[in-house]
Motif scaffolding. Structure first.
Motif, PDB file in Angstrom:
ATOM      1  N   GLY A  13      48.841  44.327  50.810  1.00 57.64           N
ATOM      2  CA  GLY A  13      50.340  43.775  49.913  1.00 57.64           C
ATOM      3  C   GLY A  13      50.058  43.848  48.359  1.00 57.64           C
ATOM      4  N   LEU A  14      48.984  43.981  47.992  1.00 64.94           N
ATOM      5  CA  LEU A  14      48.729  43.866  46.566  1.00 64.94           C
ATOM      6  C   LEU A  14      47.493  44.617  46.139  1.00 64.94           C
ATOM      7  CD1 LEU A  14      46.336  41.653  45.194  1.00 64.94           C
ATOM      8  CD2 LEU A  14      47.287  40.575  47.195  1.00 64.94           C
ATOM      9  N   SER A  15      47.638  45.204  44.730  1.00 67.85           N
ATOM     10  CA  SER A  15      46.389  45.687  43.974  1.00 67.85           C
ATOM     11  C   SER A  15      45.658  44.543  43.210  1.00 67.85           C
ATOM     12  CB  SER A  15      47.052  46.973  43.361  1.00 67.85           C
ATOM     13  OG  SER A  15      47.523  47.794  44.017  1.00 67.85           O
ATOM     14  N   ALA A  16      44.464  44.549  43.282  1.00 66.30           N
ATOM     15  CA  ALA A  16      43.639  43.687  42.516  1.00 66.30           C
ATOM     16  C   ALA A  16      43.613  43.740  41.257  1.00 66.30           C
ATOM     17  CB  ALA A  16      42.745  43.235  43.245  1.00 66.30           C
ATOM     18  N   SER A  17      43.804  43.067  40.233  1.00 70.28           N
ATOM     19  CA  SER A  17      43.347  43.473  39.050  1.00 70.28           C
ATOM     20  C   SER A  17      41.735  43.379  38.509  1.00 70.28           C
ATOM     21  CB  SER A  17      44.075  42.552  38.084  1.00 70.28           C
ATOM     22  OG  SER A  17      45.562  42.584  37.983  1.00 70.28           O
ATOM     23  N   VAL A  18      41.245  44.436  37.736  1.00 70.14           N
ATOM     24  CA  VAL A  18      39.867  44.428  37.503  1.00 70.14           C
ATOM     25  C   VAL A  18      39.640  43.784  36.332  1.00 70.14           C
ATOM     26  CG1 VAL A  18      37.995  45.950  37.363  1.00 70.14           C
ATOM     27  CG2 VAL A  18      39.617  46.447  38.761  1.00 70.14           C
ATOM     28  N   PHE A  19      38.512  42.985  36.028  1.00 65.81           N
ATOM     29  CA  PHE A  19      38.261  42.116  34.961  1.00 65.81           C
ATOM     30  C   PHE A  19      36.799  42.384  34.487  1.00 65.81           C
ATOM     31  CE2 PHE A  19      41.291  39.916  37.587  1.00 65.81           C
ATOM     32  CZ  PHE A  19      42.348  39.317  36.668  1.00 65.81           C
ATOM     33  N   ASP A  20      36.475  42.181  33.391  1.00 68.25           N
ATOM     34  CA  ASP A  20      35.117  42.426  32.744  1.00 68.25           C
ATOM     35  C   ASP A  20      34.494  41.034  33.206  1.00 68.25           C
ATOM     36  OD1 ASP A  20      35.854  40.524  30.711  1.00 68.25           O
ATOM     37  OD2 ASP A  20      35.841  41.933  29.237  1.00 68.25           O
ATOM     38  N   TYR A  21      32.917  41.114  32.373  1.00 71.66           N
ATOM     39  CA  TYR A  21      32.249  40.158  32.747  1.00 71.66           C
ATOM     40  C   TYR A  21      32.855  38.554  32.188  1.00 71.66           C
ATOM     41  CZ  TYR A  21      28.096  37.173  32.531  1.00 71.66           C
ATOM     42  OH  TYR A  21      27.113  36.008  32.689  1.00 71.66           O
ATOM     43  N   ASN A  22      33.587  38.598  31.061  1.00 71.67           N
ATOM     44  CA  ASN A  22      34.132  37.533  30.356  1.00 71.67           C
ATOM     45  C   ASN A  22      35.491  37.121  31.082  1.00 71.67           C
ATOM     46  OD1 ASN A  22      31.940  36.898  28.790  1.00 71.67           O
ATOM     47  ND2 ASN A  22      32.591  39.150  27.459  1.00 71.67           N
ATOM     48  N   ILE A  36      41.101  44.426  32.297  1.00 69.90           N
ATOM     49  CA  ILE A  36      40.507  45.755  31.753  1.00 69.90           C
ATOM     50  C   ILE A  36      41.745  46.850  32.046  1.00 69.90           C
ATOM     51  CG2 ILE A  36      38.078  45.263  31.583  1.00 69.90           C
ATOM     52  CD1 ILE A  36      37.678  47.098  33.868  1.00 69.90           C
ATOM     53  N   GLY A  37      42.845  46.433  32.766  1.00 66.68           N
ATOM     54  CA  GLY A  37      43.661  47.613  32.816  1.00 66.68           C
ATOM     55  C   GLY A  37      43.580  48.326  33.888  1.00 66.68           C
ATOM     56  N   GLU A  38      42.676  48.026  34.901  1.00 67.44           N
ATOM     57  CA  GLU A  38      42.416  48.940  35.933  1.00 67.44           C
ATOM     58  C   GLU A  38      42.736  48.040  37.517  1.00 67.44           C
ATOM     59  OE1 GLU A  38      38.607  50.657  36.452  1.00 67.44           O
ATOM     60  OE2 GLU A  38      38.552  50.752  34.178  1.00 67.44           O
ATOM     61  N   VAL A  39      42.833  48.549  38.372  1.00 62.76           N
ATOM     62  CA  VAL A  39      43.170  47.911  39.743  1.00 62.76           C
ATOM     63  C   VAL A  39      42.357  48.494  40.725  1.00 62.76           C
ATOM     64  CG1 VAL A  39      45.616  47.274  39.172  1.00 62.76           C
ATOM     65  CG2 VAL A  39      45.371  49.127  40.276  1.00 62.76           C
ATOM     66  N   ALA A  40      42.374  47.686  41.917  1.00 58.80           N
ATOM     67  CA  ALA A  40      41.741  48.044  42.981  1.00 58.80           C
ATOM     68  C   ALA A  40      42.852  48.200  44.030  1.00 58.80           C
ATOM     69  CB  ALA A  40      40.505  47.327  43.508  1.00 58.80           C
ATOM     70  N   PRO A  41      43.012  49.264  44.702  1.00 56.65           N
ATOM     71  CA  PRO A  41      44.312  49.201  45.446  1.00 56.65           C
ATOM     72  C   PRO A  41      44.097  48.343  46.817  1.00 56.65           C
ATOM     73  CG  PRO A  41      43.522  51.503  44.926  1.00 56.65           C
ATOM     74  CD  PRO A  41      42.487  50.560  44.479  1.00 56.65           C
ATOM     75  N   GLN A  42      45.310  47.952  47.559  1.00 58.29           N
ATOM     76  CA  GLN A  42      45.130  47.134  48.600  1.00 58.29           C
ATOM     77  C   GLN A  42      44.474  47.884  49.666  1.00 58.29           C
ATOM     78  OE1 GLN A  42      49.154  46.699  50.285  1.00 58.29           O
ATOM     79  NE2 GLN A  42      49.752  49.083  50.241  1.00 58.29           N
ATOM     80  N   ASN A  43      43.692  47.046  50.616  1.00 56.35           N
ATOM     81  CA  ASN A  43      43.106  47.629  51.800  1.00 56.35           C
ATOM     82  C   ASN A  43      41.906  48.415  51.379  1.00 56.35           C
ATOM     83  OD1 ASN A  43      44.792  46.118  53.410  1.00 56.35           O
ATOM     84  ND2 ASN A  43      46.331  47.915  53.335  1.00 56.35           N
ATOM     85  N   ALA A  93      38.652  36.294  43.724  1.00 49.93           N
ATOM     86  CA  ALA A  93      38.224  36.171  44.935  1.00 49.93           C
ATOM     87  C   ALA A  93      39.441  35.833  45.854  1.00 49.93           C
ATOM     88  CB  ALA A  93      37.358  34.971  45.157  1.00 49.93           C
ATOM     89  N   ASP A  94      40.473  35.504  45.087  1.00 46.76           N
ATOM     90  CA  ASP A  94      41.632  34.941  46.012  1.00 46.76           C
ATOM     91  C   ASP A  94      42.429  36.333  46.251  1.00 46.76           C
ATOM     92  OD1 ASP A  94      42.771  35.518  43.294  1.00 46.76           O
ATOM     93  OD2 ASP A  94      43.680  33.473  43.092  1.00 46.76           O
ATOM     94  N   GLN A  95      41.973  37.290  45.621  1.00 43.29           N
ATOM     95  CA  GLN A  95      42.722  38.659  45.893  1.00 43.29           C
ATOM     96  C   GLN A  95      42.182  39.502  46.919  1.00 43.29           C
ATOM     97  OE1 GLN A  95      42.848  40.439  41.886  1.00 43.29           O
ATOM     98  NE2 GLN A  95      44.968  39.540  41.338  1.00 43.29           N
TER      99      GLN A  95
END
Length: 130
Positions: free
Chosen positions: A76-85, A89-96, A125-127
């Motif tokens: 039910g959600l796409s996880a936002s992708v983050f850099d080291y800090n 970064i404007g990317e997502v990891a799709p659900q499932n 982690a919560d995603q």
């Protein structure tokens, strides 16, 4: 008569000759497959119960713990992708989708936990389910 002594270190035997002319010592290293029966009396081979101990690293703001796992982005959600800090970064990891992770990345300031899914790419982690 020249005497020498042997130092055993990580599968190598380092043979140190006694002091020779002008007080110089010239060590020689012999690649050795050392087993219990080949060790000189007086030396013992340490027993290592876990040779691949994973040690966390800490820097100013982050604690990084090596892990080996797979995280799956929650339904039910796409996880936002983050850099080291921790910046998006404007990317997502799709659900499932499943992602191998080798590091738990925790911000010491706000307590947020991330998992590394690629070089300099983390998801919260919560995603995910681990």
């Amino acid at each position: 008569m020249k005497k020498s002594f042997k130092i055993l270190l990580a599968g190598f035997a380092i043979i140190m000759p006694s002091v020779g002319a002008f007080g110089l010592m010239t060590p020689t290293v012999a690649n050795a497959d050392i087993t219990g029966s080949e060790i000189d009396p007086g030396f013992s081979r340490p027993t290592i119960s876990n040779p691949s101990i994973d040690i966390p690293t800490v820097d100013k703001d982050w604690v990084n713990v090596p892990i080996t796992s797979v995280v799956i982005v929650k339904d039910g959600l796409s996880a936002s992708v983050f850099d080291y800090n921790g910046h998006a970064i404007g990317e997502v990891a799709p659900q499932n989708t499943a992602w191998f992770t080798d590091q738990q990345h925790t911000n010491q300031n706000d307590g947020k936990v991330y998992y590394r899914i690629a070089t300099d790419k983390y998801i919260l982690a919560d995603q995910v389910n681990i």
